[in-house]
Design a protein around this motif. Sequence first.
Motif, PDB file in Angstrom:
ATOM      1  N   HIS A  98      -5.940   3.738   4.360  1.00 47.21           N
ATOM      2  CA  HIS A  98      -5.985   4.350   3.034  1.00 47.21           C
ATOM      3  C   HIS A  98      -7.183   5.275   2.912  1.00 47.21           C
ATOM      4  O   HIS A  98      -8.304   4.916   3.264  1.00 47.21           O
ATOM      5  CB  HIS A  98      -6.066   3.255   1.969  1.00 47.21           C
ATOM      6  N   LEU A  99      -6.902   6.490   2.393  1.00 48.73           N
ATOM      7  CA  LEU A  99      -7.970   7.452   2.096  1.00 48.73           C
ATOM      8  C   LEU A  99      -7.491   8.340   0.967  1.00 48.73           C
ATOM      9  O   LEU A  99      -6.519   9.083   1.147  1.00 48.73           O
ATOM     10  CB  LEU A  99      -8.320   8.282   3.328  1.00 48.73           C
ATOM     11  N   ALA A 100      -8.125   8.241  -0.182  1.00 45.04           N
ATOM     12  CA  ALA A 100      -7.756   9.020  -1.369  1.00 45.04           C
ATOM     13  C   ALA A 100      -6.270   8.782  -1.665  1.00 45.04           C
ATOM     14  O   ALA A 100      -5.856   7.658  -1.907  1.00 45.04           O
ATOM     15  CB  ALA A 100      -8.086  10.485  -1.173  1.00 45.04           C
ATOM     16  N   THR A 101      -5.448   9.826  -1.609  1.00 44.64           N
ATOM     17  CA  THR A 101      -4.020   9.673  -1.911  1.00 44.64           C
ATOM     18  C   THR A 101      -3.188   9.375  -0.666  1.00 44.64           C
ATOM     19  O   THR A 101      -1.979   9.174  -0.768  1.00 44.64           O
ATOM     20  CB  THR A 101      -3.473  10.935  -2.579  1.00 44.64           C
ATOM     21  N   ALA A 102      -3.816   9.351   0.481  1.00 49.85           N
ATOM     22  CA  ALA A 102      -3.093   9.049   1.724  1.00 49.85           C
ATOM     23  C   ALA A 102      -3.022   7.539   1.921  1.00 49.85           C
ATOM     24  O   ALA A 102      -4.028   6.837   1.795  1.00 49.85           O
ATOM     25  CB  ALA A 102      -3.791   9.695   2.911  1.00 49.85           C
ATOM     26  N   ASP A 103      -1.841   7.053   2.226  1.00 51.78           N
ATOM     27  CA  ASP A 103      -1.614   5.618   2.382  1.00 51.78           C
ATOM     28  C   ASP A 103      -0.558   5.426   3.458  1.00 51.78           C
ATOM     29  O   ASP A 103       0.589   5.864   3.292  1.00 51.78           O
ATOM     30  CB  ASP A 103      -1.144   5.016   1.054  1.00 51.78           C
ATOM     31  N   TYR A 104      -0.951   4.783   4.550  1.00 52.53           N
ATOM     32  CA  TYR A 104      -0.050   4.636   5.692  1.00 52.53           C
ATOM     33  C   TYR A 104       0.095   3.173   6.062  1.00 52.53           C
ATOM     34  O   TYR A 104      -0.859   2.381   5.940  1.00 52.53           O
ATOM     35  CB  TYR A 104      -0.582   5.422   6.894  1.00 52.53           C
ATOM     36  N   TRP A 105       1.311   2.838   6.563  1.00 54.80           N
ATOM     37  CA  TRP A 105       1.621   1.468   6.933  1.00 54.80           C
ATOM     38  C   TRP A 105       2.184   1.420   8.350  1.00 54.80           C
ATOM     39  O   TRP A 105       2.900   2.331   8.779  1.00 54.80           O
ATOM     40  CB  TRP A 105       2.661   0.878   5.983  1.00 54.80           C
ATOM     41  N   GLY A 106       1.887   0.318   9.033  1.00 51.94           N
ATOM     42  CA  GLY A 106       2.528   0.045  10.295  1.00 51.94           C
ATOM     43  C   GLY A 106       3.857  -0.652  10.065  1.00 51.94           C
ATOM     44  O   GLY A 106       4.253  -0.947   8.936  1.00 51.94           O
ATOM     45  N   GLN A 107       4.528  -0.953  11.169  1.00 52.15           N
ATOM     46  CA  GLN A 107       5.864  -1.542  11.084  1.00 52.15           C
ATOM     47  C   GLN A 107       5.819  -3.063  10.928  1.00 52.15           C
ATOM     48  O   GLN A 107       6.835  -3.681  10.607  1.00 52.15           O
ATOM     49  CB  GLN A 107       6.674  -1.168  12.332  1.00 52.15           C
ATOM     50  N   GLY A 108       4.657  -3.654  11.172  1.00 49.09           N
ATOM     51  CA  GLY A 108       4.501  -5.096  11.020  1.00 49.09           C
ATOM     52  C   GLY A 108       4.648  -5.852  12.327  1.00 49.09           C
ATOM     53  O   GLY A 108       5.344  -5.418  13.237  1.00 49.09           O
ATOM     54  N   THR A 109       3.978  -6.998  12.388  1.00 52.77           N
ATOM     55  CA  THR A 109       4.091  -7.884  13.539  1.00 52.77           C
ATOM     56  C   THR A 109       4.207  -9.320  13.025  1.00 52.77           C
ATOM     57  O   THR A 109       3.489  -9.723  12.105  1.00 52.77           O
ATOM     58  CB  THR A 109       2.900  -7.716  14.505  1.00 52.77           C
ATOM     59  N   GLN A 110       5.119 -10.067  13.616  1.00 47.71           N
ATOM     60  CA  GLN A 110       5.400 -11.424  13.133  1.00 47.71           C
ATOM     61  C   GLN A 110       4.374 -12.409  13.684  1.00 47.71           C
ATOM     62  O   GLN A 110       4.091 -12.430  14.887  1.00 47.71           O
ATOM     63  CB  GLN A 110       6.802 -11.858  13.559  1.00 47.71           C
ATOM     64  N   VAL A 111       3.838 -13.227  12.788  1.00 46.46           N
ATOM     65  CA  VAL A 111       2.973 -14.342  13.176  1.00 46.46           C
ATOM     66  C   VAL A 111       3.645 -15.618  12.681  1.00 46.46           C
ATOM     67  O   VAL A 111       3.946 -15.750  11.492  1.00 46.46           O
ATOM     68  CB  VAL A 111       1.565 -14.206  12.566  1.00 46.46           C
ATOM     69  N   THR A 112       3.894 -16.532  13.603  1.00 44.24           N
ATOM     70  CA  THR A 112       4.522 -17.804  13.271  1.00 44.24           C
ATOM     71  C   THR A 112       3.620 -18.938  13.732  1.00 44.24           C
ATOM     72  O   THR A 112       3.268 -19.004  14.917  1.00 44.24           O
ATOM     73  CB  THR A 112       5.899 -17.938  13.914  1.00 44.24           C
ATOM     74  N   VAL A 113       3.242 -19.793  12.798  1.00 45.51           N
ATOM     75  CA  VAL A 113       2.379 -20.937  13.110  1.00 45.51           C
ATOM     76  C   VAL A 113       3.220 -22.195  12.944  1.00 45.51           C
ATOM     77  O   VAL A 113       3.597 -22.566  11.831  1.00 45.51           O
ATOM     78  CB  VAL A 113       1.146 -20.980  12.196  1.00 45.51           C
TER      79      VAL A 113
END
Length: 115
Positions: A98-113
């Motif tokens: 995140h920077l000012a109006t820029a907002d980026y996301w990754g695709q995600g990674t699963q964590v299972t405990v």
Amino acid sequence: QVQLVESGGGLVQPGGSLRLSCAASRITFRLYAMGWYRQAPGNKRELVASIGPGGSTNYADAVKGRFTISRNNLKNTVYLQMNSLKPEDTAVYFCNGHLATADYWGQGTQVTVSS
């Protein structure tokens, strides 16, 4: 095109550890606040930890003392070291930049405990 690529998720037993990584490309990484969020089935996405451009950190109460966020501006990478994992930490973990109006996301990674 901006990319945030997470890695390091998987299946771990309660009490175990995992280290998540998020590699960023096509952004001036050192200027961005970076964060890790998670979303469990049926729940809304929640902030786990964040790190500012200067290295200041913030943690959700549920992970304080167990998780550590860090960044390497030379490698354009942010990390999340997760220790003493609990079943309730099970979720998809997302990287955010995140920077000012820029907002980026990754695709995600699963964590299972789970045992």
